[in-house]
Design a protein around this motif. Structure first.
Motif, PDB file in Angstrom:
ATOM      1  N   ILE A 158     137.738  56.745  93.853  1.00  0.00           N
ATOM      2  CA  ILE A 158     139.147  56.948  94.177  1.00  0.00           C
ATOM      3  C   ILE A 158     139.554  55.953  95.249  1.00  0.00           C
ATOM      4  O   ILE A 158     138.927  55.888  96.318  1.00  0.00           O
ATOM      5  N   THR A 159     140.564  55.158  94.982  1.00  0.00           N
ATOM      6  CA  THR A 159     141.040  54.161  95.942  1.00  0.00           C
ATOM      7  C   THR A 159     142.371  54.600  96.510  1.00  0.00           C
ATOM      8  O   THR A 159     143.323  54.863  95.764  1.00  0.00           O
ATOM      9  N   PHE A 160     142.463  54.730  97.825  1.00  0.00           N
ATOM     10  CA  PHE A 160     143.696  55.123  98.482  1.00  0.00           C
ATOM     11  C   PHE A 160     144.439  53.872  98.950  1.00  0.00           C
ATOM     12  O   PHE A 160     143.827  52.839  99.223  1.00  0.00           O
ATOM     13  N   PRO A 161     145.759  53.951  99.057  1.00  0.00           N
ATOM     14  CA  PRO A 161     146.526  52.806  99.538  1.00  0.00           C
ATOM     15  C   PRO A 161     146.126  52.458 100.967  1.00  0.00           C
ATOM     16  O   PRO A 161     145.613  53.307 101.707  1.00  0.00           O
ATOM     17  N   PRO A 162     146.360  51.173 101.405  1.00  0.00           N
ATOM     18  CA  PRO A 162     145.942  50.734 102.735  1.00  0.00           C
ATOM     19  C   PRO A 162     146.513  51.569 103.869  1.00  0.00           C
ATOM     20  O   PRO A 162     145.855  51.740 104.900  1.00  0.00           O
ATOM     21  N   ASP A 163     147.726  52.077 103.702  1.00  0.00           N
ATOM     22  CA  ASP A 163     148.360  52.837 104.778  1.00  0.00           C
ATOM     23  C   ASP A 163     148.098  54.329 104.668  1.00  0.00           C
ATOM     24  O   ASP A 163     148.718  55.141 105.344  1.00  0.00           O
ATOM     25  N   PHE A 164     147.139  54.720 103.775  1.00  0.00           N
ATOM     26  CA  PHE A 164     146.858  56.143 103.587  1.00  0.00           C
ATOM     27  C   PHE A 164     146.210  56.722 104.830  1.00  0.00           C
ATOM     28  O   PHE A 164     145.263  56.164 105.374  1.00  0.00           O
ATOM     29  N   ASN A 207     147.880  62.278 108.479  1.00  0.00           N
ATOM     30  CA  ASN A 207     149.342  62.261 108.408  1.00  0.00           C
ATOM     31  C   ASN A 207     149.845  62.987 107.168  1.00  0.00           C
ATOM     32  O   ASN A 207     150.834  63.721 107.214  1.00  0.00           O
ATOM     33  N   LEU A 208     149.152  62.786 106.040  1.00  0.00           N
ATOM     34  CA  LEU A 208     149.560  63.467 104.823  1.00  0.00           C
ATOM     35  C   LEU A 208     149.368  64.966 104.963  1.00  0.00           C
ATOM     36  O   LEU A 208     150.201  65.760 104.530  1.00  0.00           O
ATOM     37  N   PHE A 209     148.269  65.365 105.592  1.00  0.00           N
ATOM     38  CA  PHE A 209     148.030  66.797 105.793  1.00  0.00           C
ATOM     39  C   PHE A 209     149.146  67.418 106.613  1.00  0.00           C
ATOM     40  O   PHE A 209     149.669  68.477 106.282  1.00  0.00           O
ATOM     41  N   ALA A 250     143.493  65.881  98.809  1.00  0.00           N
ATOM     42  CA  ALA A 250     142.737  65.415  99.968  1.00  0.00           C
ATOM     43  C   ALA A 250     143.486  65.692 101.268  1.00  0.00           C
ATOM     44  O   ALA A 250     142.885  66.015 102.292  1.00  0.00           O
ATOM     45  N   ALA A 251     144.806  65.592 101.218  1.00  0.00           N
ATOM     46  CA  ALA A 251     145.605  65.790 102.419  1.00  0.00           C
ATOM     47  C   ALA A 251     145.535  67.219 102.940  1.00  0.00           C
ATOM     48  O   ALA A 251     145.679  67.457 104.139  1.00  0.00           O
ATOM     49  N   THR A 252     145.319  68.164 102.041  1.00  0.00           N
ATOM     50  CA  THR A 252     145.279  69.569 102.457  1.00  0.00           C
ATOM     51  C   THR A 252     143.860  70.095 102.630  1.00  0.00           C
ATOM     52  O   THR A 252     143.665  71.276 102.899  1.00  0.00           O
ATOM     53  N   ALA A 253     142.869  69.210 102.483  1.00  0.00           N
ATOM     54  CA  ALA A 253     141.476  69.656 102.534  1.00  0.00           C
ATOM     55  C   ALA A 253     141.094  70.230 103.891  1.00  0.00           C
ATOM     56  O   ALA A 253     140.197  71.068 103.988  1.00  0.00           O
ATOM     57  N   GLY A 254     141.771  69.790 104.943  1.00  0.00           N
ATOM     58  CA  GLY A 254     141.402  70.213 106.285  1.00  0.00           C
ATOM     59  C   GLY A 254     141.954  71.554 106.713  1.00  0.00           C
ATOM     60  O   GLY A 254     141.565  72.087 107.761  1.00  0.00           O
ATOM     61  N   GLY A 255     142.864  72.137 105.954  1.00  0.00           N
ATOM     62  CA  GLY A 255     143.457  73.415 106.334  1.00  0.00           C
ATOM     63  C   GLY A 255     144.618  73.756 105.436  1.00  0.00           C
ATOM     64  O   GLY A 255     145.029  72.958 104.599  1.00  0.00           O
ATOM     65  N   GLN A 256     145.158  74.940 105.628  1.00  0.00           N
ATOM     66  CA  GLN A 256     146.265  75.378 104.782  1.00  0.00           C
ATOM     67  C   GLN A 256     147.233  76.246 105.564  1.00  0.00           C
ATOM     68  O   GLN A 256     146.835  76.962 106.477  1.00  0.00           O
ATOM     69  N   GLN A 257     148.489  76.152 105.181  1.00  0.00           N
ATOM     70  CA  GLN A 257     149.539  77.001 105.740  1.00  0.00           C
ATOM     71  C   GLN A 257     150.464  77.437 104.614  1.00  0.00           C
ATOM     72  O   GLN A 257     151.616  77.032 104.538  1.00  0.00           O
ATOM     73  N   PRO A 258     149.982  78.272 103.698  1.00  0.00           N
ATOM     74  CA  PRO A 258     150.795  78.685 102.547  1.00  0.00           C
ATOM     75  C   PRO A 258     151.952  79.587 102.961  1.00  0.00           C
ATOM     76  O   PRO A 258     151.867  80.290 103.968  1.00  0.00           O
ATOM     77  N   HIS A 259     153.020  79.544 102.176  1.00  0.00           N
ATOM     78  CA  HIS A 259     154.168  80.398 102.477  1.00  0.00           C
ATOM     79  C   HIS A 259     154.209  81.667 101.629  1.00  0.00           C
ATOM     80  O   HIS A 259     154.874  82.633 101.986  1.00  0.00           O
ATOM     81  N   SER A 260     153.482  81.681 100.494  1.00  0.00           N
ATOM     82  CA  SER A 260     153.544  82.835  99.591  1.00  0.00           C
ATOM     83  C   SER A 260     152.181  83.104  98.982  1.00  0.00           C
ATOM     84  O   SER A 260     151.339  82.205  98.871  1.00  0.00           O
ATOM     85  N   VAL A 261     151.984  84.353  98.567  1.00  0.00           N
ATOM     86  CA  VAL A 261     150.857  84.698  97.711  1.00  0.00           C
ATOM     87  C   VAL A 261     151.445  85.265  96.431  1.00  0.00           C
ATOM     88  O   VAL A 261     152.318  86.137  96.465  1.00  0.00           O
ATOM     89  N   VAL A 262     151.016  84.709  95.303  1.00  0.00           N
ATOM     90  CA  VAL A 262     151.569  85.082  94.008  1.00  0.00           C
ATOM     91  C   VAL A 262     150.485  85.765  93.185  1.00  0.00           C
ATOM     92  O   VAL A 262     149.403  85.214  92.970  1.00  0.00           O
ATOM     93  N   PRO A 313     153.374  72.435  95.762  1.00  0.00           N
ATOM     94  CA  PRO A 313     152.285  71.499  96.046  1.00  0.00           C
ATOM     95  C   PRO A 313     151.023  72.208  96.505  1.00  0.00           C
ATOM     96  O   PRO A 313     151.018  73.414  96.766  1.00  0.00           O
ATOM     97  N   PHE A 314     149.946  71.430  96.609  1.00  0.00           N
ATOM     98  CA  PHE A 314     148.703  71.947  97.173  1.00  0.00           C
ATOM     99  C   PHE A 314     148.977  72.546  98.547  1.00  0.00           C
ATOM    100  O   PHE A 314     149.757  72.012  99.330  1.00  0.00           O
ATOM    101  N   GLY A 315     148.339  73.676  98.823  1.00  0.00           N
ATOM    102  CA  GLY A 315     148.440  74.268 100.150  1.00  0.00           C
ATOM    103  C   GLY A 315     149.652  75.126 100.398  1.00  0.00           C
ATOM    104  O   GLY A 315     149.842  75.614 101.512  1.00  0.00           O
ATOM    105  N   SER A 316     150.497  75.354  99.378  1.00  0.00           N
ATOM    106  CA  SER A 316     151.747  76.076  99.620  1.00  0.00           C
ATOM    107  C   SER A 316     151.734  77.521  99.144  1.00  0.00           C
ATOM    108  O   SER A 316     152.418  78.366  99.715  1.00  0.00           O
ATOM    109  N   ILE A 317     150.965  77.826  98.080  1.00  0.00           N
ATOM    110  CA  ILE A 317     150.897  79.216  97.623  1.00  0.00           C
ATOM    111  C   ILE A 317     149.451  79.604  97.327  1.00  0.00           C
ATOM    112  O   ILE A 317     148.656  78.785  96.856  1.00  0.00           O
TER     113      ILE A 317
END
Length: 220
Positions: A6-12, A16-18, A59-71, A88-92
């Motif tokens: 997997i190749t990420f862009p140079p500014d990845f 910050n994404l997390f 990958a951005a959410t691998a370090g933790g999560q702050q979901p807003h809902s459980v479905v 998105p990842f990490g939201s529910i």
């Protein structure tokens, strides 16, 4: 054994994404959480989804999560909950069982999401043409007894079928709605959830997914 490179862009920057993803996922009120699911379902229905299975977001959410809902939904393969709400990842958080039948593990999972992950909303999602509900209607009409694990599902769904009337031609579809309402009512009576609701910190709502159109109808 081969591996996918997997190749990420140079500014990845995963950090910050997390932060960006979790800021978007985290909400304060139950009403805002519900609004995000409603607008996400609209994007899904109109063919304009914003999120998908993007490895960079994972990958951005691998370090933790702050979901807003459980479905809480059915195991039906036609009802992918993250997709129909375009989240998105990490939201529910998602918990599934046949016809969203509750047991101790599912109730405990919902309670964990509320107490430990800080979700603001609990949603119970039923759907059209549910196989478990149809099987229950057939079993009750025939007077047969299902054994084992399937029998457990039938036993749990039978009250909703009896509520709408076994001989009703539309018993299965009506029972799906009745079962959603019964499930939300049961969650309302869970002590920890009831306390959070009384404090205005969470809401517990029911919904029906339309297999043909993709719309989610939230029940009042």
């Amino acid at each position: 054994m081969s591996y996918l490179a997997i190749t990420f862009p140079p500014d990845f920057s995963s950090e910050n994404l997390f932060m960006a993803v979790t800021r978007e996922a985290q909400v304060i009120t139950p009403a805002e959480a519900l609004s995000r699911l409603v607008t996400g379902n609209k994007r899904f229905v109109y063919g304009n989804p914003r999120y998908g299975h993007d490895v960079t977001q994972a990958a951005a959410t691998a370090g933790g999560q702050q979901p807003h809902s459980v479905v809480l939904g059915c195991i039906d393969s036609r009802v992918p909950l993250e997709a129909i709400f375009d989240q998105p990842f990490g939201s529910i958080c998602v918990a599934r069982s046949g016809a969203h039948v509750l047991d101790r593990s599912l109730i405990g999972s919902v309670g964990f999401a509320v107490a430990e992950l800080g979700v603001s909303l609990v949603v119970v999602v039923g759907h059209q043409r549910c196989g478990a509900v149809n099987a229950t209607v057939k079993a009750l009409r025939a007077g047969t007894v299902s054994e084992g694990e399937i029998g457990y599902l039938v036993d749990q769904l039978a009250p909703a079928v009896r509520e709408v009337g076994i001989d009703d031609p539309d018993a299965a579809e009506k029972a799906i709605r009745a079962h959603v309402i019964r499930t939300t009512d049961r969650l309302h009576k869970v002590e920890s959830l009831a306390a959070a609701m009384a404090a205005g910190r969470i809401n517990v709502v029911g919904a029906i997914y339309d297999l043909d159109s993709g719309w989610v109808e939230f029940l009042s």
